[in-house]
Design a protein around this motif. Structure first.
Motif, mmCIF file in Angstrom:
data_model
loop_
_atom_site.group_PDB
_atom_site.id
_atom_site.type_symbol
_atom_site.label_atom_id
_atom_site.label_comp_id
_atom_site.label_asym_id
_atom_site.label_seq_id
_atom_site.Cartn_x
_atom_site.Cartn_y
_atom_site.Cartn_z
ATOM 1 N N LYS A 110 0.751 -1.289 -0.078
ATOM 2 C CA LYS A 110 -0.130 0.051 0.035
ATOM 3 C C LYS A 110 1.042 1.194 -0.237
ATOM 4 O O LYS A 110 0.454 2.107 -0.685
ATOM 5 N N THR A 111 1.961 1.239 1.032
ATOM 6 C CA THR A 111 2.697 2.590 0.808
ATOM 7 C C THR A 111 3.792 2.573 -0.274
ATOM 8 O O THR A 111 4.021 3.867 -0.745
ATOM 9 N N GLY A 112 3.965 1.450 -0.933
ATOM 10 C CA GLY A 112 5.002 1.652 -2.160
ATOM 11 C C GLY A 112 4.130 0.782 -3.489
ATOM 12 O O GLY A 112 4.816 -0.270 -3.859
ATOM 13 N N PRO A 113 3.129 1.451 -3.894
ATOM 14 C CA PRO A 113 2.335 0.525 -4.934
ATOM 15 C C PRO A 113 3.052 0.464 -5.966
ATOM 16 O O PRO A 113 3.867 1.309 -6.394
ATOM 17 N N GLY A 114 2.625 -0.640 -6.986
ATOM 18 C CA GLY A 114 3.228 -0.720 -8.013
ATOM 19 C C GLY A 114 4.106 -1.810 -8.624
ATOM 20 O O GLY A 114 4.344 -2.397 -9.463
ATOM 21 N N ARG A 115 4.850 -2.049 -7.527
ATOM 22 C CA ARG A 115 6.184 -2.870 -7.617
ATOM 23 C C ARG A 115 5.834 -4.561 -7.650
ATOM 24 O O ARG A 115 6.213 -5.170 -8.597
ATOM 25 N N PRO A 161 -5.827 4.924 -8.263
ATOM 26 C CA PRO A 161 -5.048 4.428 -9.132
ATOM 27 C C PRO A 161 -4.040 5.661 -9.827
ATOM 28 O O PRO A 161 -4.991 6.369 -10.220
ATOM 29 N N HIS A 162 -2.827 5.618 -9.648
ATOM 30 C CA HIS A 162 -2.009 6.571 -10.157
ATOM 31 C C HIS A 162 -0.865 6.128 -10.940
ATOM 32 O O HIS A 162 -0.214 4.943 -10.379
ATOM 33 N N ARG A 163 -0.553 6.545 -12.013
ATOM 34 C CA ARG A 163 0.603 6.079 -12.843
ATOM 35 C C ARG A 163 1.864 6.382 -12.211
ATOM 36 O O ARG A 163 2.159 7.593 -11.999
ATOM 37 N N ARG A 164 2.692 5.451 -11.856
ATOM 38 C CA ARG A 164 3.933 5.656 -11.263
ATOM 39 C C ARG A 164 5.026 4.943 -11.962
ATOM 40 O O ARG A 164 4.928 3.901 -12.437
ATOM 41 N N SER A 165 6.185 5.832 -11.914
ATOM 42 C CA SER A 165 7.246 4.925 -12.401
ATOM 43 C C SER A 165 8.085 4.176 -11.518
ATOM 44 O O SER A 165 8.008 4.395 -10.151
#
Ligand SMILES: Cc1cc2nc3c(=O)[nH]c(=O)nc-3n(C[C@H](O)[C@H](O)[C@H](O)COP(=O)(O)OP(=O)(O)OC[C@H]3O[C@@H](n4cnc5c(N)ncnc54)[C@H](O)[C@@H]3O)c2cc1C
Length: 356
Positions: free
Chosen positions: A166-171, A339-343
């Motif tokens: 949750k704190t570092g989403p996307g990976r 939802p946010h686009r993150r690199s």
């Protein structure tokens, strides 16, 4: 092909995702990774969409919906078993399965919408039980290292309704969830007074497993904690705020005013966000912004009606947070995820040292 996120979230809000992929076959995961990897940002992963507030503008990238099903049981010796569920398995179905099998450990998590794969993300919990209590391992896909790995609970940063995911989403995309459960006729000790009252037992007692699970479903229905198929409260994402941490003195003042304060296992105190809201005048059924109302049963759940948009829902959440901040000097933290686009950070983190 793009798809409307409104068709995949319980709030039924959200615009078009550029690309929408469904993961339904565990054996085909690498094909899906291949299809999703054409972009330089990781995809947004969706389960049942019951904790997601998608933007009106949609999602400018790939969304993967987890729809894999399946539950496997492995004996661990004695009364212990390991139950492994595919990420797309509904959490409620997993709970019902374990209770039917006479397995104790997640019996208080019935009736929560959404998938098993999303449960570790916010360390989904209810009635004093949370998914991390019984978790033994997660099978995940690591988009930074481009491979499948196993994570142990100690690597997941679990806390009250939070985790590394949750704190570092996307990976990480969670593919499978393994839990250690006990073959046991009795449920875990009851920690919630309402449930104890409903079963006519004292706090700390261990009711029969099936009775505890049934009491949870009834209590959730009575308190508006289930997702109705239709009606004014059908479009919602459950509680919009976490119960906030409060210092001891403030907890005492809240209790003196008749407000609930919960003791967390880590010794911290959390006030009831719903009670704080009601004290500011937001009662069940109150209109907060265009098409957005407090649910019929509880102020803490916001529901979307006909002309609601993600923007008006977000405004309503801000209005409630502001009211509690000015009245109680308590900052509420929003629960549903946007939802946010993150690199992806390619920097190595402590998790990289423990790759399996
Ligand atoms: C009526 C109602 C009652 C609720 N009651 C409770 C409750 O008692 N306790 C509680 O904790 N929550 C509750 N919730 C919130 C929600 O149901 C849970 O948080 C649930 O676990 C979310 O599951 P989902 O599959 O719908 O998640 P989604 O909304 O699809 O996703 C939520 C987040 O998890 C991420 N995610 C989803 N799947 C994966 C995956 N496989 N891998 C990596 N990331 C993933 C998403 O990217 C997103 O960030 C309630 C919601 C409703 C509508």
């Amino acid at each position: 092909m793009g798809e409307l996120l409104a068709d995949h979230t319980t709030l039924r809000l959200g615009g078009l995702a550029d690309r929408f992929l469904t993961h339904a076959d565990p054996a085909a995961w690498s094909d899906l990774v291949h299809a999703a990897s054409s972009s330089d940002t990781p995809p947004f992963v969706l389960g049942g969409g019951s904790n997601t507030l998608a933007d009106d503008t949609g999602y400018p990238g790939t969304v993967i919906r987890m729809a894999t099903r399946g539950i496997a049981v492995r004996p661990l010796g004695g009364d212990l078993v390991e139950v492994t569920a595919q990420a797309g398995e509904p959490l409620d179905a997993l709970v019902a399965f374990t209770v039917d099998e006479g397995l104790s450990g997640i019996e208080y998590l019935g009736g929560i919408p959404g998938t098993t794969g999303a449960a570790p993300v916010q360390n989904t919990g209810a009635y004093g039980q949370q998914i991390s209590d019984t978790l033994t391992r997660l099978t995940v896909y690591d988009w930074a290292l481009a491979r499948t790995r196993v994570l142990r609970p100690g690597e997941c940063g679990f806390g009250y309704r939070t985790s590394t995911f949750k704190t570092g989403p996307g990976r990480f995309t969670i593919l499978g969830v393994s839990l250690r459960l006990e073959r046991q006729a009795r449920a875990a000790p009851i920690r919630y007074q309402q449930l104890a009252d409903a079963l006519a037992i004292r706090l700390g007692a261990r009711p029969p497993l099936a009775e505890a699970a049934q009491a949870v479903l009834i209590d959730r229905r009575n308190r508006g904690l289930t997702l109705p198929a239709d009606g004014p409260d059908a479009r919602q994402a459950g509680s919009v705020f976490l119960n906030p941490l409060v210092p001891r003195a403030q907890a005492k003042a809240i209790r003196a005013a008749g407000g609930p304060v919960y003791n967390s296992p880590d010794g911290t105190l959390r006030a009831s966000a719903g009670w704080l809201l009601e004290q500011t005048g937001f009662l069940p059924g109150t209109r907060v912004d265009r098409g957005v109302y407090c649910s019929q049963n509880r102020a803490l759940t916001l529901t979307a009606r006909d002309d609601a948009t993600a923007a008006s829902f977000t405004t309503a959440v801000e209005v409630l947070a502001h009211a509690v901040l000015t009245t109680h000097r308590i900052r509420l933290q929003r629960e549903p995820v946007q939802p946010h686009r993150r690199s992806l950070s390619r920097r190595r983190t402590p998790l990289d040292q423990t790759c399996r």
